[in-house]
Every structure is written in C-alpha cells, then in structure tokens.
Motif scaffolding. Structure first.
Motif, PDB file in Angstrom:
ATOM      1  N   LYS A  41      29.448 -50.530 123.681  1.00 30.35           N
ATOM      2  CA  LYS A  41      29.660 -51.024 122.313  1.00 30.35           C
ATOM      3  C   LYS A  41      28.637 -50.475 121.329  1.00 30.35           C
ATOM      4  O   LYS A  41      28.902 -50.429 120.128  1.00 30.35           O
ATOM      5  CB  LYS A  41      29.625 -52.553 122.303  1.00 30.35           C
ATOM      6  N   ALA A  42      27.493 -50.079 121.819  1.00 25.38           N
ATOM      7  CA  ALA A  42      26.456 -49.556 120.925  1.00 25.38           C
ATOM      8  C   ALA A  42      26.788 -48.157 120.419  1.00 25.38           C
ATOM      9  O   ALA A  42      26.193 -47.681 119.450  1.00 25.38           O
ATOM     10  CB  ALA A  42      25.101 -49.540 121.638  1.00 25.38           C
ATOM     11  N   GLY A  43      27.757 -47.498 121.066  1.00 22.66           N
ATOM     12  CA  GLY A  43      28.076 -46.116 120.718  1.00 22.66           C
ATOM     13  C   GLY A  43      28.512 -45.929 119.280  1.00 22.66           C
ATOM     14  O   GLY A  43      28.260 -44.880 118.677  1.00 22.66           O
ATOM     15  N   MET A  49      24.275 -43.949 112.097  1.00 27.70           N
ATOM     16  CA  MET A  49      22.831 -43.811 111.901  1.00 27.70           C
ATOM     17  C   MET A  49      22.427 -42.346 111.768  1.00 27.70           C
ATOM     18  O   MET A  49      21.566 -42.002 110.944  1.00 27.70           O
ATOM     19  CB  MET A  49      22.094 -44.484 113.053  1.00 27.70           C
ATOM     20  N   LYS A  50      23.041 -41.504 112.551  1.00 37.85           N
ATOM     21  CA  LYS A  50      22.710 -40.069 112.447  1.00 37.85           C
ATOM     22  C   LYS A  50      23.058 -39.533 111.057  1.00 37.85           C
ATOM     23  O   LYS A  50      22.304 -38.754 110.465  1.00 37.85           O
ATOM     24  CB  LYS A  50      23.447 -39.274 113.521  1.00 37.85           C
ATOM     25  N   GLU A  51      24.207 -39.960 110.522  1.00 39.20           N
ATOM     26  CA  GLU A  51      24.610 -39.510 109.191  1.00 39.20           C
ATOM     27  C   GLU A  51      23.598 -39.969 108.137  1.00 39.20           C
ATOM     28  O   GLU A  51      23.240 -39.214 107.231  1.00 39.20           O
ATOM     29  CB  GLU A  51      26.007 -40.055 108.879  1.00 39.20           C
ATOM     30  N   ILE A  52      23.109 -41.197 108.251  1.00 37.72           N
ATOM     31  CA  ILE A  52      22.117 -41.721 107.301  1.00 37.72           C
ATOM     32  C   ILE A  52      20.829 -40.911 107.397  1.00 37.72           C
ATOM     33  O   ILE A  52      20.254 -40.506 106.381  1.00 37.72           O
ATOM     34  CB  ILE A  52      21.838 -43.208 107.585  1.00 37.72           C
ATOM     35  N   HIS A  53      20.380 -40.668 108.611  1.00 35.00           N
ATOM     36  CA  HIS A  53      19.131 -39.925 108.794  1.00 35.00           C
ATOM     37  C   HIS A  53      19.250 -38.495 108.274  1.00 35.00           C
ATOM     38  O   HIS A  53      18.341 -37.985 107.611  1.00 35.00           O
ATOM     39  CB  HIS A  53      18.738 -39.910 110.275  1.00 35.00           C
ATOM     40  N   ARG A  61      16.284 -33.332 111.848  1.00 32.78           N
ATOM     41  CA  ARG A  61      16.780 -32.444 112.913  1.00 32.78           C
ATOM     42  C   ARG A  61      16.119 -32.744 114.257  1.00 32.78           C
ATOM     43  O   ARG A  61      16.710 -32.490 115.310  1.00 32.78           O
ATOM     44  CB  ARG A  61      16.521 -30.980 112.548  1.00 32.78           C
ATOM     45  N   GLY A  62      14.915 -33.259 114.204  1.00 34.13           N
ATOM     46  CA  GLY A  62      14.204 -33.510 115.455  1.00 34.13           C
ATOM     47  C   GLY A  62      14.443 -34.881 116.048  1.00 34.13           C
ATOM     48  O   GLY A  62      13.929 -35.189 117.128  1.00 34.13           O
ATOM     49  N   VAL A  63      15.206 -35.730 115.372  1.00 30.31           N
ATOM     50  CA  VAL A  63      15.481 -37.074 115.891  1.00 30.31           C
ATOM     51  C   VAL A  63      16.520 -36.979 117.003  1.00 30.31           C
ATOM     52  O   VAL A  63      17.538 -36.314 116.869  1.00 30.31           O
ATOM     53  CB  VAL A  63      15.988 -37.998 114.762  1.00 30.31           C
ATOM     54  N   MET A  64      16.251 -37.656 118.127  1.00 30.33           N
ATOM     55  CA  MET A  64      17.166 -37.622 119.266  1.00 30.33           C
ATOM     56  C   MET A  64      17.847 -38.976 119.450  1.00 30.33           C
ATOM     57  O   MET A  64      17.279 -40.028 119.134  1.00 30.33           O
ATOM     58  CB  MET A  64      16.421 -37.259 120.549  1.00 30.33           C
ATOM     59  N   TYR A 265      23.386 -51.144 110.880  1.00 28.94           N
ATOM     60  CA  TYR A 265      22.938 -49.808 111.261  1.00 28.94           C
ATOM     61  C   TYR A 265      22.078 -49.206 110.148  1.00 28.94           C
ATOM     62  O   TYR A 265      21.061 -48.552 110.410  1.00 28.94           O
ATOM     63  CB  TYR A 265      24.135 -48.892 111.531  1.00 28.94           C
ATOM     64  N   GLU A 266      22.470 -49.450 108.910  1.00 24.23           N
ATOM     65  CA  GLU A 266      21.694 -48.924 107.792  1.00 24.23           C
ATOM     66  C   GLU A 266      20.335 -49.618 107.709  1.00 24.23           C
ATOM     67  O   GLU A 266      19.327 -48.986 107.388  1.00 24.23           O
ATOM     68  CB  GLU A 266      22.484 -49.113 106.496  1.00 24.23           C
ATOM     69  N   MET A 267      20.313 -50.912 108.035  1.00 21.37           N
ATOM     70  CA  MET A 267      19.032 -51.634 108.034  1.00 21.37           C
ATOM     71  C   MET A 267      18.091 -51.088 109.106  1.00 21.37           C
ATOM     72  O   MET A 267      16.886 -50.962 108.876  1.00 21.37           O
ATOM     73  CB  MET A 267      19.276 -53.128 108.256  1.00 21.37           C
ATOM     74  N   ILE A 268      18.637 -50.785 110.276  1.00 20.01           N
ATOM     75  CA  ILE A 268      17.793 -50.227 111.349  1.00 20.01           C
ATOM     76  C   ILE A 268      17.140 -48.933 110.873  1.00 20.01           C
ATOM     77  O   ILE A 268      15.949 -48.698 111.116  1.00 20.01           O
ATOM     78  CB  ILE A 268      18.631 -49.986 112.620  1.00 20.01           C
ATOM     79  N   SER A 269      17.906 -48.093 110.178  1.00 21.89           N
ATOM     80  CA  SER A 269      17.354 -46.838 109.671  1.00 21.89           C
ATOM     81  C   SER A 269      16.236 -47.090 108.670  1.00 21.89           C
ATOM     82  O   SER A 269      15.208 -46.406 108.695  1.00 21.89           O
ATOM     83  CB  SER A 269      18.473 -46.010 109.014  1.00 21.89           C
TER      84      SER A 269
END
Length: 791
Positions: A41-43, A49-53, A61-64, A265-269
């Motif tokens: 479910k976390a998928g 989140m990747k799009e926000i970052h 680019r270096g975030v995994m 998800y946006e808050m986590i970012s």
C-alpha cells in the motif's frame, strides 16, 4: 482532448512551480536521503513524493527510493526511474491461513536465509547508488532514512528488522543515520474493510509503542553474506526511531481529505526538507528561528521520558496555475473566435470571384469548354446531296438541311462541339477548383477564414450568403436557354426563300452555297450559343452543389469549434471550482481582461492578422484541416509560447491576487480590498487549512506542543506579515524555510507530544483488535507478551 487539457494545465503548473531562470529558485537538502517504503500500500506514495522532490529540490537526482513489497504487489509507474528500487520479500507469495497472515509472513522470512541475503544485497546496491551522487550534497557524513508504511499493511510486521538492517548497512558508508518513521492511516479505506484492517492497524501501533520505549533493544542475525554466514544486527536500549510521525486522511476536526493521502505525501516531503535542508543566507529577523530537531524531541517528551508522537498539517496559498492555464486557453480561443468571425471589408463582386461564381467566370469557363465558333466554318467541307435551289426555296430550313446533308451537320456539331464540351465538363473537378481558388485568396487575406466562408457559402443574404445570388443566376440562365431554344426552333421553321442572303437569278449552285452559309450562321451559330448556355447552366448547378457541400463541411468544423469552446469552458469552470474558494475568485473575469490585453498588444504590434501568422496559429482557413485535436494542439502551443509568457502573468502572488480580487469592483467603490485586508484573509486561510492531519480524542491533550513553519520568499510582504501577526503573544514557535518564490507560500504545522491512546483511530480499533485476537487471529510476529499493555 480532456487528457490533453489536463496535461497542458499540469505542465504549466509544473513550469510555474519550477520557473527555471525566471526568478524563482529551488531548495537543496544538506545530507543524502533514502526513503524506505514498506508494504504494497505504501507504493502509491513513491511517484507522488518523487515528483515533488524533482520539482522542488535542485539535488533530487541523488535521492533514492526503496520499496519493499510482496510478490503480489502491483507495480507503480515510478519504478521506471533508476532512483526507484523495488525489492520483493521472499516468502510473500500468498496462501496460508488468513487468520495468521502477519505472523506467518514474519516466520517465513526468518526461515529463509536466502531472503535475508537478497535483502542485504538490495540494500547494499541502494547504498552504492547513493554514494555515486555524493557531489550533490553539502555533507556526506550523515544520511536521513525515512521509513514510510501504512498501519494496516501486513508487511509492516518487519518494520524493526527492515529499518535496523537498512540503518546498519548505511552505517557502513555514513558516520550517522537519522531514522524517522511515517505511519499513514487511511480511514477512508476502512469504511469497507473496517474489522481486520483496524485490528492490523492497532497491532502495528502496539508494536510501534514497544519499539519507541526508552529501553527498547534488539538483536538478530540479519546480516547474511553471499556464503550464507549470518552476522547479528544489534540495537542498544533506546527508541528505534528518532521521531515517529502519524498522519491520516482525517484531520483533527474530523474532516476527511478530498485527495485521500496525497496531502500526507506532500507533508512528508516538507518535513524532510525542514529537517535536512541546506541553509542559505540568514534572511529572517529575530524570533523566526529555524527548526531544531533535538529541541523539538525534548519538547514532545514527557517528564517520565516517554517519547511523544508527532503529526502535522499543511496549507498552501498559491496562484492557482492549473486553473489559470485553462481559463486563459478558453479566453484565448474566444478572442480567436471573435477575430475569426469579424467581417472584413470586401465587396460582393470579390466574394463572387473568390467562389468562382461571378457571371464572367462562368462565361469564361463555358467558352473554354465549348470549341471556338471558327470550327463551324469547317462544315463547308461536308458532302452535300445534289439538290437544286428551286427545290429548296419552298422548304423550311430544317427540311432543307435534311435534304442537303441528312444527319451530317448534326453529327459534325455533335462530334466537334457537344461531345468535347460535355467531356470537358465531366473532367472538370469543380470541388478542387473551388478549394484551390479559396486557398489562394485566403492565403493572401489572413482575415478571411472559416466563419466568413461559412456565412458566404450559405443561403442567408443578411450574412453575405452567395447561394441566393447563384440560384438567381441559374434561373436567369435557364430563361436565356429557353429563349435560345425557342429562337432556334423559330429559325428552323423559317422558309429558305425568307432568309436574308443574296439570291442571283439563274445561278442555282451559287444560291445553294449562299443558303448553306446562311444556314450555318442562323442555325449553327445559334446552336453553339445554345450549347454555351447549357454548359453554363450545368456549371452553375455544379458550383451551387459544391458550395452547398463546402458550406456543410464548414458547418461541421464550426460545430467542432463550438464543441471545443464548450469543452474548454467546462474544463476551466471545473478547475476554478476545484480551486480554493478565496484563492480562486474572479479567475474567469480577471484573465478574460488579461488575455484580451495580451492579444490586443500582439495585434497592435504586428497587425490585425497577428494571430494567424505562421509563428502563432497559421492561416485561419487551414486551422481545422488537421482535425479538432490537431487544432487544440496548435492552440495550446500558441497559448503557452505567446500568451502565458507575457509579463502580465509574472506578477508576485500577492499583487496578482490583489488585482484579481478587485477586478469586478468599480474604481470609486469604497469596498475595494486593501492589501492589509487581503493579507488578513490569506493568513486566516492558511491557519484554517493547516489543521493537523490526525483525529485525536482530546484536541488540547496535555502534552501538545506546536511549531509552525512558513515555506516561501521571506522578502515578500505577505510572509513578513505572517511573522508579524501575534508576534508578542504567540505560544508556538514560528520559523521559516526561505524559498525565493513569487507563486505562493506553504505553511507547515507540527504538533507533537500525544500518545497512541490519544488517537481516535486507536481507541476505535482496539475493540476490533481484542475481538479478532479472541477469535484466534495471530496479529503479531513478535511475542505479544513483550508488547506493552493495551492502554
């Protein structure tokens, strides 16, 4: 087309958010970051989140992103990126007793030495990938590990093992690992599956309470080498996670979020950036302190040393870019339509020539199709019968022709005049000829296009329709033809001796020759004129039919155009409806004026036909040649490149909103909104919308501690206003993250100090948990005896 519009609005919003090279900048994170997503479910959080970052962080680019999932977990689009790694845990193929799902998952993995080795290998690959991007960060001493899971996902039974193994492997490359957990609650989903889901959620929260105890310790042989050798991973007595954030799709006021967990998800970012940002020059004044993680942890801890949990709320006030893009596109189309419908100054004769229906043009075409009159002189070479003039003089001309030539003259005329004329008429492509003529004329006159041609090809005289004129010309030509036929018949019935040619007594043959010449002039010249009228009548009829067909084609295109206009209007209005009630006010009215101003300036600079230049939309006659979807593509491109790039769209967030708020107010109206009033409304909007995303039993629970942070351009007037409000009386810490952005600001509220028993979700789910345990469900991988008592 709906998808095309949505993509256009989204692309514009992203471009405005990033605004590369146009005054806005991006934030940077100081240390490397890894996001560990546990459970199927976390998928769904990965892509968001990747799009926000990628949009907000210049070293994203270096975030995994590592996703640990079951064999049955559905793939997500974000997996296509090399920054996203998916690992399927061994022993998660399904089957078994559903009552023991969590417990069996736990046992199966521990029984699988190969499963632990594969997990070790994946984590080492991720760590190696992060090391390749070390140059992007200010420091490589620490890494921020964020563990994200849904409380009701069975796979979170491995949270302690997966987290500690990841921390241990990362610790071989970094001096320290700061590890936080984000536990997500979807109460909307539990409307259907409320029993087992609530039980599993409470089970995980109970395990989490155990892991966050000050005396929590752990040791297990989680390191497995390629040779099958196991090495223990040990955690000394202390809480497992630095901080645990609990976020839900239901806020503290009990309201469910429309976007489900997307806001979480946006808050986590934003929390990640707050804790791990690269500091820029000090731009805040006194009292606007930055985030201090140690201080925050101490403030959410009870006197007994029990660590409190944290939640957050977030609100954005920003220019509604997606709505603006769709509204501007709609008004651009309307401006275009107004220009396309404008009647140019052109005479009726020019219109007739343009459609090839000028009387002279029919005369010219008929003359080209019917051979020249000179060919009739060749009829003198036809063989005649031996008939004396004395025999002919009392005959009618028809009888005389028959006596002299039989069917010869008629056959000659048919083969030399009628057949070539009719063959030429058959070969004539009136539709192509009409199209070519129109294309040629409209290319030279850009203000003539679909709407003019539609009206001119119609039957309505008041709209300039030419069909009534063509129909009238047809009737006139038909009358001429009938008269010509009558005159020919009269000529045929006349007596030979009555013909006006010179008759010489006793010169029989000469008189016959003179009669023959007069026969050709009085009959066959008329026959050729008659043929010309027949061909002309058929040409008029053919062109009338082609103009009617052309009119219908134009009508179809106009209906398509109007359907597109309705679609754009509906999309714009729908988007405005979804925008914030206050932030989205007057968008339609304000951007109608702005769009008109931009198009008027274009026309003033480059001429009335500026919109129909090749660099914008091209010849308006050809706009819909590629279909309505092709036209929309061209319209979007022109709008994006020539309208939305205008300086009128580059106002600061506050200035744009202020102008838009007052656009419908008369100049001398005393109710004009002042900047101060605007800021007060915006501030209240931020406060109201930043409610904590978690439903607690007691809103003002005993250990509640709050900090609030503003993300935005601190040099803007509105952000300075936010810091000045209640400056002397506020009971919370207010800080900021400087992002030079003119498009709006974000407010993040952090609230900590509560415990599991304060959660409404925990209180409501406890009864299901106890009932499921009593009915034989094994909800834990750990020995339940080691877990804290239910509170």
């Amino acid at each position: 087309m709906k998808q095309q519009l949505e993509q256009f609005a989204l692309d514009y919003d992203r471009a405005e958010e990033r605004l590369a090279g146009q005054g806005d900048d991006q934030s940077s994170i100081h240390y490397p970051a890894l996001y560990l997503f546990i459970g199927d479910k976390a998928g769904e959080a990965i892509g968001a989140m990747k799009e926000i970052h990628d949009r907000k962080w210049d070293n994203s680019r270096g975030v995994m992103y590592l996703w640990v999932t079951t064999a049955g977990g559905a793939s997500v689009q974000a997996e296509e990126s090399p920054a996203v790694k998916r690992h399927v845990l061994a022993g998660t193929e399904g089957g078994g007793d559903p009552k023991k799902a969590r417990a069996e998952l736990y046992r199966k993995l521990y029984d699988s030495g190969q499963g632990w080795f594969e997990l070790n290998r994946t984590l080492r690959q991720v760590s190696s990938h992060i090391a390749e991007y070390g140059r992007l960060y200010a420091s490589f001493d620490r890494i921020h590990l964020s563990v994200i899971t849904r409380v009701d996902d069975p796979l979170n039974v491995f949270v302690q093992e997966l987290s500690l193994l990841a921390k241990s492997i990362l610790g071989q490359s970094f001096k320290s690992v700061q590890m936080d957990l984000y536990a997500l609650i979807s109460e909307r989903e539990q409307v259907e599956a409320f029993g087992y889901g609530s039980s599993a959620g409470v089970a995980f929260l109970r395990e989490l309470d155990y892991m966050q105890q000050p005396d929590y310790s752990f040791s297990a042989p989680l390191h497995v080498t390629e040779d099958g050798i196991s090495i223990p991973v040990t955690h000394q007595a202390s809480p497992l996670f630095d901080l645990v954030y609990v976020l839900s799709d239901r806020n503290e006021r009990g309201l469910l979020s429309a976007d489900e967990l997307q806001g979480c998800y946006e808050m986590i970012s934003h929390i990640s950036l707050l804790k791990n940002r690269k500091y820029k020059e000090q731009v805040f004044g006194p009292g606007s302190g930055s985030y201090n993680n140690t201080s925050f942890k101490n403030n959410v801890m009870t006197e007994s040393g029990r660590q409190g949990y944290v939640s957050a709320g977030m609100a954005k006030v920003k220019r509604p870019n997606q709505s603006i893009a769709l509204v501007v596109l709609y008004h651009f189309l309307r401006q275009l339509k107004a220009d396309m419908a404008e009647e140019p100054e052109i005479s009726e004769q020019e219109k007739l020539s343009m459609f090839g229906v000028h009387p002279a043009s029919f005369e010219e075409q008929a003359a080209r199709l019917v051979p020249d009159i000179e060919a009739i002189s060749e009829m003198h070479a036809l063989m005649t019968n031996e008939v004396s003039y004395a025999s002919l003089r009392q005959m009618s001309i028809r009888e005389a022709e028959q006596a002299l030539y039989g069917e010869g003259c008629r056959a000659f005329f048919r083969s030399n005049y009628e057949d070539p004329a009719r063959h030429g008429l058959e070969q004539l492509d009136a539709a192509a000829k009409l199209e070519n003529e129109l294309r040629s004329r409209t290319s030279a006159t850009p203000m003539i296009g679909l709407f003019q041609l539609y009206h001119w090809s119609g039957e309505r005289k008041e709209e300039g329709g030419l069909l009534p004129y063509v129909q009238n010309l047809y009737r006139e030509t038909q009358r001429e033809l009938e008269l010509a036929r009558f005159e020919l018949e009269q000529a045929y019935e006349g007596r030979v001796e009555q013909l006006p040619f010179k008759k010489v007594p006793f010169m029989d043959k000469r008189n016959v020759r003179s009669f023959i010449s007069e026969l050709f002039r009085s009959v066959y010249y008329r026959k050729r004129d008659l043929l010309m009228l027949e061909i002309k009548l058929k040409l008029i009829s053919r062109y009338e039919a082609e103009i009617e067909a052309f009119h219908k084609r134009c009508e179809v295109k106009i209906h398509q155009f109007e359907s597109l206009e309705q679609l754009l209007r509906a999309s714009a209005q729908e988007s405005v409806t979804w925008a914030d009630d206050y932030i989205g006010q007057n968008i339609m009215e304000y951007y109608e004026l702005v769009t008109k101003r931009v198009t008027d300036e274009l026309k003033a600079k480059r001429g009335a036909g500026a919109l129909f230049e090749d660099r914008l939309l091209g010849n308006q006659r050809e706009l819909l040649e590629q279909g309505i979807e092709g036209f929309l593509t061209k319209l979007i491109k022109a709008c994006r490149e020539h309208i939305l790039t205008s300086p009128y769209f580059k106002l600061s967030f506050e200035e744009e909103l202020l102008q838009r708020s007052n656009v419908t107010i008369e100049y001398n109206n005393k109710e004009v909104l002042s900047k101060d009033d605007l800021f007060k409304k915006l501030y209240r909007t931020l406060e109201d919308r930043a409610a904590i995303q978690l439903r607690l039993y007691d809103y003002t629970q005993e250990h509640r501690y709050e900090e609030k942070y503003v993300f935005g351009d601190v040099e803007s007037e509105f952000v300075r206003y936010v810091f000045s409000v209640d400056e002397s009386s506020r009971i919370y810490k207010l800080g900021g993250v400087h992002e030079k952005r003119s498009s709006g600001i974000v407010k993040l509220n952090l609230m900590g100090g509560f415990h599991l028993e304060d959660l409404m979700y925990y209180r409501n789910g406890k009864v299901y948990y106890e009932s499921y345990v009593a009915n034989g469900y094994e909800l834990h991988g750990l020995d339940p005896a080691r877990l804290p008592e239910l509170r």
